[in-house]
Design a protein around this motif. Structure first.
Motif, mmCIF file in Angstrom:
data_model
loop_
_atom_site.group_PDB
_atom_site.id
_atom_site.type_symbol
_atom_site.label_atom_id
_atom_site.label_comp_id
_atom_site.label_asym_id
_atom_site.label_seq_id
_atom_site.Cartn_x
_atom_site.Cartn_y
_atom_site.Cartn_z
ATOM 1 N N GLN A 28 -78.955 -63.994 4.884
ATOM 2 C CA GLN A 28 -77.897 -64.996 4.739
ATOM 3 C C GLN A 28 -76.711 -64.684 5.650
ATOM 4 O OE1 GLN A 28 -76.948 -65.944 0.714
ATOM 5 N NE2 GLN A 28 -75.179 -67.153 1.271
ATOM 6 N N ASP A 29 -76.396 -63.393 5.787
ATOM 7 C CA ASP A 29 -75.362 -63.009 6.752
ATOM 8 C C ASP A 29 -76.086 -62.508 8.001
ATOM 9 O OD1 ASP A 29 -76.346 -60.951 5.164
ATOM 10 O OD2 ASP A 29 -74.749 -59.605 5.767
ATOM 11 N N SER A 30 -75.443 -62.700 9.142
ATOM 12 C CA SER A 30 -76.152 -62.462 10.410
ATOM 13 C C SER A 30 -76.488 -60.987 10.639
ATOM 14 C CB SER A 30 -75.292 -62.967 11.561
ATOM 15 O OG SER A 30 -74.115 -62.175 11.647
ATOM 16 N N SER A 34 -68.637 -68.431 15.352
ATOM 17 C CA SER A 34 -68.556 -69.108 14.053
ATOM 18 C C SER A 34 -69.749 -68.655 13.208
ATOM 19 C CB SER A 34 -68.615 -70.623 14.267
ATOM 20 O OG SER A 34 -69.920 -70.978 14.703
ATOM 21 N N GLY A 35 -69.742 -69.027 11.924
ATOM 22 C CA GLY A 35 -70.853 -68.657 11.040
ATOM 23 C C GLY A 35 -72.185 -69.175 11.558
ATOM 24 N N ALA A 51 -73.230 -67.275 14.649
ATOM 25 C CA ALA A 51 -73.714 -65.935 14.301
ATOM 26 C C ALA A 51 -75.166 -66.013 13.798
ATOM 27 C CB ALA A 51 -72.808 -65.309 13.245
ATOM 28 N N GLN A 52 -75.464 -67.064 13.006
ATOM 29 C CA GLN A 52 -76.841 -67.211 12.530
ATOM 30 C C GLN A 52 -77.788 -67.569 13.681
ATOM 31 O OE1 GLN A 52 -76.734 -65.383 10.058
ATOM 32 N NE2 GLN A 52 -78.064 -66.536 8.722
ATOM 33 N N ALA A 61 -74.859 -69.762 3.631
ATOM 34 C CA ALA A 61 -73.399 -69.645 3.723
ATOM 35 C C ALA A 61 -72.791 -70.664 4.683
ATOM 36 C CB ALA A 61 -73.043 -68.227 4.172
ATOM 37 N N LEU A 62 -73.606 -71.584 5.188
ATOM 38 C CA LEU A 62 -73.098 -72.520 6.204
ATOM 39 C C LEU A 62 -72.690 -73.849 5.584
ATOM 40 C CD1 LEU A 62 -75.828 -71.914 8.948
ATOM 41 C CD2 LEU A 62 -73.602 -70.773 8.695
ATOM 42 N N THR A 87 -73.531 -77.999 9.629
ATOM 43 C CA THR A 87 -74.100 -76.901 10.422
ATOM 44 C C THR A 87 -75.498 -76.577 9.924
ATOM 45 O OG1 THR A 87 -71.873 -76.020 10.622
ATOM 46 C CG2 THR A 87 -73.656 -74.552 11.255
ATOM 47 N N ARG A 88 -75.644 -76.635 8.615
ATOM 48 C CA ARG A 88 -76.931 -76.356 7.990
ATOM 49 C C ARG A 88 -78.017 -77.320 8.526
ATOM 50 N NH1 ARG A 88 -78.426 -75.567 1.773
ATOM 51 N NH2 ARG A 88 -77.241 -73.680 1.808
#
Ligand SMILES: Nc1ncnc2c1ncn2[C@@H]1O[C@H](COP(=O)(O)OP(=O)(O)OP(=O)(O)O)[C@@H](O)[C@H]1O
Length: 250
Positions: free
Chosen positions: A82-84, A130-131, A134-135, A158-159, A163-164
């Motif tokens: 979930q986090d990069s 950005s989030g 990063a993903q 978390a996006l 963005t998702r």
């Protein structure tokens, strides 16, 4: 101690009687499952149902867990979380290349960053992304290893919604180009039915529902024919449409 047998043979993943327990709690209770090579599969289940436990078992990341059963997975496995999990002190390209070496790898790293839409950001620091970016970088890092199996644990959780949706399109495009087997853990029923060709529901330690989504890609959230699949999955998860709508407005 958990066992993790790696083989080069296909099908990509085979679980036979896979059991995993924490203290006296059995989380996975004798799971039998084959994931054919190149299939895009999503795994749904309530919070705490054991989705991450299953994914970690397949990734071979569960050495401290008590378990039994047989597990076969390919040699080249990449995991996206979930986090990069980018290292903040390394530039984006260096993060992508971590654990690889050679000039050829650097070229592959640049190509992977271009594929995820980050051409020109090779020298950026992770903190400058950005989030969603990063993903994207995390996806590039997984791609550069040319995985036979891509394991993704809530990679878009978390996006923001927009963005998702962009990331869904990207992941599906990357899958179509590279055709790894994918196991995507998600809470999001819509994400599962738009992206995956097969959706599993984990329930009381077993696969409670194994659903093939027989609709062409690219799929639209608005496709009324996806509604039937959504309904079946929500029912398997014990959620009625009415409840879901109420929760959305809370
Ligand atoms: N390291 C651990 N030690 C003890 N219990 C654990 C550990 N990891 C997971 N568990 C327990 O195992 C169960 C399944 O956890 P897991 O993270 O696999 O569920 P999940 O379906 O991925 O949940 P979520 O959707 O909330 O992320 C939970 O009850 C959790 O508390």
């Amino acid at each position: 101690m958990a066992t993790h047998t790696e083989q080069l043979t296909r099908p990509a993943v085979r679980l036979q009687g896979l059991t995993r327990s924490f203290a006296d709690r059995t989380v996975l209770d004798g799971i039998d499952l084959d994931l054919p090579a190149g299939q895009f599969t999503a795994l749904l289940g309530h919070s705490g149902s054991g989705k991450s436990t299953l994914l970690r078992a397949v990734a071979g990341l569960d050495h401290e867990v008590t378990g039994s059963g047989q597990l076969t997975a390919p040699e080249r496995v990449s995991v996206v979380f979930q986090d990069s999990r980018l290292l903040p002190w390394r530039r984006v390209l260096d993060n992508v290349l971590l654990g690889t070496d050679g000039k050829e790898a650097a070229e592959r790293g640049r190509a992977a960053l271009a594929e995820v839409g980050l051409a020109g950001r090779e020298r950026a620091w992770p903190g400058e992304l950005s989030g969603g970016e990063a993903q994207r970088a995390a996806l590039a890092r997984s791609l550069v290893r040319e995985p036979e199996l891509l394991l993704a644990d809530e990679p878009f959780g978390a996006l923001d919604a927009l963005t998702r949706i962009r990331m869904h399109t990207l992941l599906r495009e990357l899958w179509e180009r590279h055709r790894p087997s994918v196991l995507l853990v998600t809470h999001d029923v819509d994400e599962a039915i738009v992206l995956a060709d097969r959706v599993l529901v984990l329930e009381r330690g077993r696969i409670g529902l194994d659903l093939t989504i027989d609709r062409p890609h690219p799929r639209s959230y608005r496709d009324p024919l996806l509604g039937e699949y959504r309904e079946r999955l929500l029912t398997a998860l014990g959620v009625t449409e009415h409840q879901g709508a109420q929760e959305d407005h809370q």
